[in-house]
Scaffold this motif. Structure first.
Motif, PDB file in Angstrom:
ATOM      1  N   ASP A  98      44.339  40.632  39.671  1.00 46.79           N
ATOM      2  CA  ASP A  98      45.440  39.960  39.816  1.00 46.79           C
ATOM      3  C   ASP A  98      46.634  40.618  38.967  1.00 46.79           C
ATOM      4  O   ASP A  98      47.898  40.884  39.543  1.00 46.79           O
ATOM      5  CB  ASP A  98      45.639  38.423  39.147  1.00 46.79           C
ATOM      6  CG  ASP A  98      46.846  37.637  39.455  1.00 46.79           C
ATOM      7  OD1 ASP A  98      47.444  37.737  40.623  1.00 46.79           O
ATOM      8  OD2 ASP A  98      47.180  37.247  38.449  1.00 46.79           O
ATOM      9  N   SER A 101      47.723  43.774  40.746  1.00 49.22           N
ATOM     10  CA  SER A 101      48.319  43.553  41.774  1.00 49.22           C
ATOM     11  C   SER A 101      49.738  43.485  41.602  1.00 49.22           C
ATOM     12  O   SER A 101      50.722  43.772  42.326  1.00 49.22           O
ATOM     13  CB  SER A 101      47.671  42.620  42.859  1.00 49.22           C
ATOM     14  OG  SER A 101      46.416  42.645  43.105  1.00 49.22           O
ATOM     15  N   GLN A 102      50.070  42.587  40.636  1.00 45.60           N
ATOM     16  CA  GLN A 102      51.371  42.186  40.044  1.00 45.60           C
ATOM     17  C   GLN A 102      52.122  43.319  39.711  1.00 45.60           C
ATOM     18  O   GLN A 102      53.453  43.764  40.115  1.00 45.60           O
ATOM     19  CB  GLN A 102      51.433  40.912  39.015  1.00 45.60           C
ATOM     20  CG  GLN A 102      51.000  39.808  39.354  1.00 45.60           C
ATOM     21  CD  GLN A 102      51.726  38.914  40.527  1.00 45.60           C
ATOM     22  OE1 GLN A 102      52.957  39.048  40.515  1.00 45.60           O
ATOM     23  NE2 GLN A 102      51.140  38.408  41.705  1.00 45.60           N
ATOM     24  N   MET A 106      55.483  45.060  41.444  1.00 48.36           N
ATOM     25  CA  MET A 106      56.705  45.315  40.588  1.00 48.36           C
ATOM     26  C   MET A 106      56.985  46.926  40.825  1.00 48.36           C
ATOM     27  O   MET A 106      58.340  47.353  41.056  1.00 48.36           O
ATOM     28  CB  MET A 106      56.427  44.959  39.110  1.00 48.36           C
ATOM     29  CG  MET A 106      57.699  44.967  38.459  1.00 48.36           C
ATOM     30  SD  MET A 106      58.340  46.464  37.511  1.00 48.36           S
ATOM     31  CE  MET A 106      56.656  46.759  36.482  1.00 48.36           C
ATOM     32  N   GLU A 130      48.518  46.551  31.493  1.00 45.58           N
ATOM     33  CA  GLU A 130      47.808  45.319  31.804  1.00 45.58           C
ATOM     34  C   GLU A 130      46.315  45.200  31.232  1.00 45.58           C
ATOM     35  O   GLU A 130      46.021  44.089  30.900  1.00 45.58           O
ATOM     36  CB  GLU A 130      47.717  45.157  33.280  1.00 45.58           C
ATOM     37  CG  GLU A 130      49.280  44.973  34.001  1.00 45.58           C
ATOM     38  CD  GLU A 130      49.973  43.785  33.607  1.00 45.58           C
ATOM     39  OE1 GLU A 130      49.232  42.541  33.152  1.00 45.58           O
ATOM     40  OE2 GLU A 130      51.077  43.719  32.907  1.00 45.58           O
TER      41      GLU A 130
END
Length: 152
Positions: A98, A101-102, A106, A130
């Protein structure tokens, strides 16, 4: 009528001869193929080292001129030398996907311009940030395999 009976007998004999070799070889259906290991299911392996944890490719749409132009796909693995870190990665796999993916959304929405070559260094920095946030600083290193733009 006699010729029809003769033809049917001939067909029965042919069917018997065709079935005989299959019966002689066992005739049983073949055993199902064993399921592929998770690494094999994802395609080729980045490395044979145990410290590499393969992550499924991350995808993000690329837009320009108010419409979707393509798809950014990033293949990666995490280099985690400690078994405890690999276990943490396995436990937090969904959170990592997740977050990745974010980060890719971006990147594709704010940092990437359609038609340019994707900046692998910037992508690696975003994914590493991340990883450090979710796994812990210095616990795992992001290793990029592929960075591809699939154009529509």
């Amino acid at each position: 009528m006699k010729t029809l009976d003769h033809i049917l007998r001939l067909l029965a004999v042919c069917a018997l001869f065709c079935a005989a070799p299959a019966h002689a070889l066992g005739g049983a259906p073949a055993a199902p193929a064993p399921e592929a290991a998770p690494e094999e299911a994802l395609g080729r392996s980045l490395s044979h080292a145990r410290s590499y944890v393969r992550i499924e490719p991350i995808r993000a749409s690329v837009q320009a001129d108010y419409r979707m132009r393509g798809l950014l796909q990033v293949g990666l693995a995490l280099d985690a030398p400690h078994s405890r870190t690999r276990q943490t990665i396995a436990e937090r796999q969904l959170w990592l996907r997740d977050a990745y993916s974010q980060a890719m959304l971006m990147y594709s929405g704010r940092m990437y311009r359609w038609g340019d070559i994707p900046d692998a260094d910037a992508i690696a920095r975003l994914l590493q940030a991340e990883t450090d946030r979710l796994i812990g600083p210095g616990q795992a290193t992001v290793v990029l395999d592929t960075v591809i733009i699939h154009a529509n």
